[in-house]
Design an enzyme around this catalytic site. Structure first.
Site, PDB file in Angstrom:
ATOM      1  N   GLU A 163       0.840  -1.188   0.000  1.00  0.00           N
ATOM      2  CA  GLU A 163       0.000   0.000   0.000  1.00  0.00           C
ATOM      3  C   GLU A 163       0.877   1.241   0.000  1.00  0.00           C
ATOM      4  O   GLU A 163       1.784   1.356   0.798  1.00  0.00           O
ATOM      5  CB  GLU A 163      -0.888  -0.028   1.245  1.00  0.00           C
ATOM      6  CG  GLU A 163      -1.945   1.023   1.227  1.00  0.00           C
ATOM      7  CD  GLU A 163      -2.670   1.033  -0.097  1.00  0.00           C
ATOM      8  OE1 GLU A 163      -3.460   0.120  -0.350  1.00  0.00           O
ATOM      9  OE2 GLU A 163      -2.439   1.950  -0.913  1.00  0.00           O
ATOM     10  N   LYS A 223       8.547  -1.463  -1.538  1.00  0.00           N
ATOM     11  CA  LYS A 223       7.768  -0.739  -0.530  1.00  0.00           C
ATOM     12  C   LYS A 223       8.693  -0.154   0.538  1.00  0.00           C
ATOM     13  O   LYS A 223       8.612   1.035   0.883  1.00  0.00           O
ATOM     14  CB  LYS A 223       6.752  -1.700   0.090  1.00  0.00           C
ATOM     15  CG  LYS A 223       6.112  -1.237   1.354  1.00  0.00           C
ATOM     16  CD  LYS A 223       5.113  -0.124   1.130  1.00  0.00           C
ATOM     17  CE  LYS A 223       4.591   0.348   2.477  1.00  0.00           C
ATOM     18  NZ  LYS A 223       3.392   1.107   2.411  1.00  0.00           N
ATOM     19  N   CYS A 279       4.680   4.081   9.436  1.00  0.00           N
ATOM     20  CA  CYS A 279       5.492   3.388   8.440  1.00  0.00           C
ATOM     21  C   CYS A 279       6.973   3.739   8.425  1.00  0.00           C
ATOM     22  O   CYS A 279       7.816   2.848   8.413  1.00  0.00           O
ATOM     23  CB  CYS A 279       4.934   3.647   7.044  1.00  0.00           C
ATOM     24  SG  CYS A 279       3.496   2.630   6.720  1.00  0.00           S
TER      25      CYS A 279
HETATM   26  C1  UDX Z   1       3.814   7.171   4.246  1.00  0.00           C
HETATM   27  C2  UDX Z   1       4.070   7.132   2.734  1.00  0.00           C
HETATM   28  O1  UDX Z   1       3.983   8.475   2.218  1.00  0.00           O
HETATM   29  C3  UDX Z   1       3.055   6.229   2.055  1.00  0.00           C
HETATM   30  O2  UDX Z   1       3.343   6.129   0.671  1.00  0.00           O
HETATM   31  C4  UDX Z   1       3.128   4.850   2.700  1.00  0.00           C
HETATM   32  O3  UDX Z   1       2.142   4.004   2.146  1.00  0.00           O
HETATM   33  C5  UDX Z   1       2.930   4.948   4.189  1.00  0.00           C
HETATM   34  O4  UDX Z   1       3.867   5.852   4.761  1.00  0.00           O
HETATM   35  P1  UDX Z   1       2.094   8.416   5.854  1.00  0.00           P
HETATM   36  O5  UDX Z   1       3.020   7.985   6.953  1.00  0.00           O
HETATM   37  O6  UDX Z   1       0.654   8.147   6.002  1.00  0.00           O
HETATM   38  O7  UDX Z   1       2.541   7.754   4.463  1.00  0.00           O
HETATM   39  O8  UDX Z   1       2.246  10.005   5.650  1.00  0.00           O
HETATM   40  P2  UDX Z   1       3.329  10.953   4.943  1.00  0.00           P
HETATM   41  O9  UDX Z   1       2.587  12.009   4.230  1.00  0.00           O
HETATM   42  O10 UDX Z   1       4.319  10.191   4.181  1.00  0.00           O
HETATM   43  O11 UDX Z   1       4.042  11.653   6.184  1.00  0.00           O
HETATM   44  C6  UDX Z   1       4.896  10.964   7.086  1.00  0.00           C
HETATM   45  C7  UDX Z   1       5.498  11.926   8.075  1.00  0.00           C
HETATM   46  O12 UDX Z   1       6.470  12.768   7.463  1.00  0.00           O
HETATM   47  C8  UDX Z   1       4.490  12.873   8.732  1.00  0.00           C
HETATM   48  O13 UDX Z   1       4.770  13.025  10.100  1.00  0.00           O
HETATM   49  C9  UDX Z   1       4.694  14.168   7.981  1.00  0.00           C
HETATM   50  O14 UDX Z   1       4.309  15.291   8.736  1.00  0.00           O
HETATM   51  C10 UDX Z   1       6.192  14.125   7.750  1.00  0.00           C
HETATM   52  N1  UDX Z   1       6.628  14.950   6.613  1.00  0.00           N
HETATM   53  C11 UDX Z   1       6.236  14.633   5.334  1.00  0.00           C
HETATM   54  C12 UDX Z   1       7.463  16.053   6.824  1.00  0.00           C
HETATM   55  O15 UDX Z   1       7.821  16.350   7.963  1.00  0.00           O
HETATM   56  N2  UDX Z   1       7.862  16.795   5.749  1.00  0.00           N
HETATM   57  C13 UDX Z   1       7.494  16.498   4.470  1.00  0.00           C
HETATM   58  O16 UDX Z   1       7.916  17.212   3.552  1.00  0.00           O
HETATM   59  C14 UDX Z   1       6.644  15.388   4.256  1.00  0.00           C
END
Ligand code: UDX
Ligand code: ADP
Length: 465
Positions: A163, A223, A279
Site C-alpha cells: 500500500e 515498498k 510506516c
Molecule cells: C507514508 C508514505 O507516504 C506512504 O506512501 C506509505 O504508504 C505509508 O507511509 P504516511 O506515513 O501516512 O505515508 O504520511 P506521509 O505524508 O508520508 O508523512 C509521514 C510523516 O512525514 C508525517 O509526520 C509528515 O508530517 C512528515 N513529513 C512529510 C514532513 O515532515 N515533511 C514532508 O515534507 C513530508
C-alpha cells in the site's frame, strides 16, 4: 482466468478500511468483507452514523456510506469470510518488535503468522493470499511455508501488493495512485493467473500503465525502499534546518531553491519537528535489520542515520523550548497544539508530539493538549505506552481540552506540532492576550506567519530559520 467475486480483508485499520472501501466502491460486483478481531472497531465501522467510523480520512465516510450493506461488509466472523473468499488480503498490523531477538528493529510478524495459520485451517478451496501490510522482504516465503505445510492440501498463491497511500490523503491516493504494484510468482502459470486476477480488479479504475507487476521480492523491497527514500528526504531537509538556524538562512527558501531542480523535485521537502506515522520509522528499522542480518553494515548505517537525525530533530525542538524558557519549564504550563502525526488524520503512531511532550514532562512541565481529531483516551494511551512514568502521573500532569483557545489560556508557551489548517485561523491576538508574558510560540511545522505573530508581541521560534 480466475474472476474474483468475493474478497476478504483481514484487518480493518488505516490500510484495510480505506483500501477495501475504495475497491468496493469501484467494483460493485465484488463482495468485500472486512474482518477484524477488534469488536469495538468493527462495531464502529458498522455504526449507522457513518461519521462514527473509526478512522478519520477526508472523503472516506461518504464512500463507506455508498458501499456499506451493498457490497461492503464489516464483521468479526473471520472464519466465514476466509471460507467464502477467493482472494484474501492481509492488512494486519506489523509493529516493531518490543522483545527478544531483533527487539526495537525487526517487524513483529506474529499477527501475520496467526492470519496465515487461520487461513490454512479454514480454507477448503484454492485461495489467493495478498500481503497488504508492510512486511520485511521474504515474508511471502514464510507465508507460503505456513500455508503449504499446515493447509488442507489446497493451492495458495501469494501476492505482494504493498500500500502506498498516505494518511490524510488516502481517498485521493487510492483513486489516482501513482502506481499499483503487484508482485507474484510470475514464472509459473498459476502465479501469472493470480497476478492477473488482481490486475483485473485494479483495472476497474487504474490506467494499465500505472499497474506494475514484478516478482514478489522486488515488490516487497520496493515498498521499504519507497518509504526509506521519502523519510530520507525529510531527514535531509531537517538536517539543513538546524544549519539554517545557525547561519541565518531560511529553510523554506533553501527547499524551494533546491526543489526547483527537476532532478530533485519539490515534494517532501517540508522541514518539521520530525516525521511520524506508522510506516517510516518501522520500515527503515526493518531495512536496517535486514541489511545487518546479511552483514551489510555500511548499508545499515546509511539508513539508520535517517532515524538518528529524526530523533535528534524531536529532541532538539523540545530542548530548545526548555532553553528558551530560561532553562526551566518546571511547573510551567506548555500548550501542545496538535497530537496527530500529520494533519487530516486521527492517527498518532510515532507522532513527534508524543516525544516532545514526554521530554517536557521529564522536565516537570505541565502539558495542555488540543487536537481537533484525537481523543484524550488516545493521548494518555500514547504517553502510558512509553512507560516513562506512572500512568497516574500522566493523568495529573497532562490535560486534554476541546478548544485551542482554552489550551493556550494562562500558558507560558505554545508549541504547534501538527499542521492542522485551523491553527492558521485562530484568534492569535486573543491567545496572546490570555497567555503569560513573555508569550513564547514555537512552530514545529512552519505553519504560522512570523511577522504577524511578532507584531502581536509573541517571542516566535520556527524550525529552520
Ligand atoms: C507514508 C508514505 O507516504 C506512504 O506512501 C506509505 O504508504 C505509508 O507511509 P504516511 O506515513 O501516512 O505515508 O504520511 P506521509 O505524508 O508520508 O508523512 C509521514 C510523516 O512525514 C508525517 O509526520 C509528515 O508530517 C512528515 N513529513 C512529510 C514532513 O515532515 N515533511 C514532508 O515534507 C513530508
Ligand atoms: P494499519 O495501519 O497497518 O492498517 P492498524 O493497527 O490500523 O494497522 O490495523 C490493523 C488491524 O488488524 C487492527 O484493527 C487489528 O485488530 C487487526 N488484526 C490484527 N491481527 C488480526 C487477526 N489475526 N485477525 C483479524 N484482525 C487482526
Amino acid at each position: 482466468m480466475t474472476t474474483i467475486k468475493n474478497i476478504c480483508c483481514i484487518g480493518a485499520g488505516y490500510v484495510g478500511g480505506p483500501t477495501m472501501a475504495i475497491i468496493a466502491q469501484k467494483c460493485p460486483d465484488i463482495k468485500v468483507t472486512v474482518v477484524d478481531i477488534n469488536e469495538k472497531r468493527i462495531a464502529a465501522w458498522n455504526d449507522e452514523d457513518v461519521n462514527k467510523i473509526p478512522i478519520y480520512e477526508p472523503g472516506l465516510s461518504e464512500i463507506v456510506k455508498e458501499a456499506k450493506g451493498r457490497n461492503l461488509f464489516f464483521s468479526t466472523d473471520v472464519d466465514s469470510a476466509i471460507d467464502n473468499a477467493e482472494m484474501i488480503f492481509i492488512s494486519v498490523n506489523t509493529p516493531t518488535k518490543t522483545y527478544g531477538m531483533g527487539k526495537g528493529m525487526a517487524a513483529d510478524l506474529k499477527y501475520i503468522e496467526l492470519c496465515a495459520r487461520q487461513i490454512a485451517r479454514v480454507a477448503k478451496n484454492d485461495k489467493i493470499v495478498v500481503e497488504k501490510s508492510t512486511l520485511p522482504v521474504r515474508t511471502a516465503q514464510a507465508l507460503k511455508d505456513i500455508l503449504e505445510n499446515t493447509g488442507n492440501g489446497v493451492d495458495f498463491q501469494i501476492l505482494s501488493n504493498p500500500e502506498f497511500l498516505a494518511e490524510g490523503t488516502a481517498v485521493e491516493d487510492l483513486n489516482n495512485p501513482d502506481r499499483v504494484l503487484i508482485g507474484g510468482d510470475i514464472d509459473t502459470a498459476e502465479g501469472k493467473k493470480a497476478v492477473q486476477s488482481l490486475v483485473d480488479i485494479y483495472s476497474n479504475w487504474v490506467p494499465a500503465e500505472h499497474i506494475l507487476t514484478t516478482n514478489i521480492w522486488s515488490s516487497e523491497l520496493s515498498k521499504l525502499t519507497a518509504n526509506a527514500f521519502l523519510a530520507q528526504r525529510v531527514s535531509s531537509i531537517n538536517a539543513m534546518s538546524e544549519l539554517c538556524e545557525k547561519t541565518g538562512a531560511n529553510v523554506n527558501e533553501v527547499a524551494k531553491a533546491v526543489g526547483m531542480d527537476s532532478r530533485i523535485g519539490s515534494k517532501f521537502l517540508q522541514s518539521s519537528v520530525g516525521f511520524g506515522g506508522s510506516c517510516f520509522q518501522k520500515d527503515i528499522l526493518n531495512l536496517v535489520y535486514i541489511a545487518k542480518s546479511f552483514g551489510l553494515n555500511e548499508v545499515a548505517d546509511f539508513w539508520e542515520q535517517v532515524i538518528i537525525l529524526n530523533d535528534h530533530q524531536k529532541r532538539r525542538f523540545a530542548a530548545n523550548i526548555v532553553k528558551t524558557l530560561f532553562n526551566t519549564v518546571s511547573g510551567k504550563k506548555i500548550t501542545i497544539l496538535g497530537w496527530a502525526f500529520k494533519k487530516d488524520t486521527n492517527d498518532t503512531r510515532e507522532s513527534a508530539a508524543i516525544y516532545v511532550s514526554d521530554y517536557l514532562l521529564n522536565e516537570q512541565a505541565e502539558i495542555v493538549v488540543y487536537d481537533p481529531k484525537v481523543t484524550a483516551e488516545q493521548i494518555y494511551a500514547d504517553l502510558d505506552y512509553l512507560g516513562t512514568r506512572p500512568d497516574s502521573e500522566n493523568r495529573s500532569l497532562v490535560k486534554v481540552v476541546n478548544t485551542a483557545e482554552e489550551a493556550c489560556k494562562d500558558s507560558h508557551a505554545v508549541a504547534v506540532l501538527t499542521e492542522w489548517d485551523e491553527f492558521k485561523e485562530l484568534d492569535w491576538k486573543k491567545i496572546y492576550d490570555d497567555m503569560l508574558k513573555p508569550a513564547f510560540l514555537f512552530d514545529g511545522r512552519r505553519l504560522l506567519d512570523r511577522k504577524t505573530k511578532e507584531e502581536l508581541g509573541f517571542e516566535f521560534y520556527a524550525i529552520g530559520s
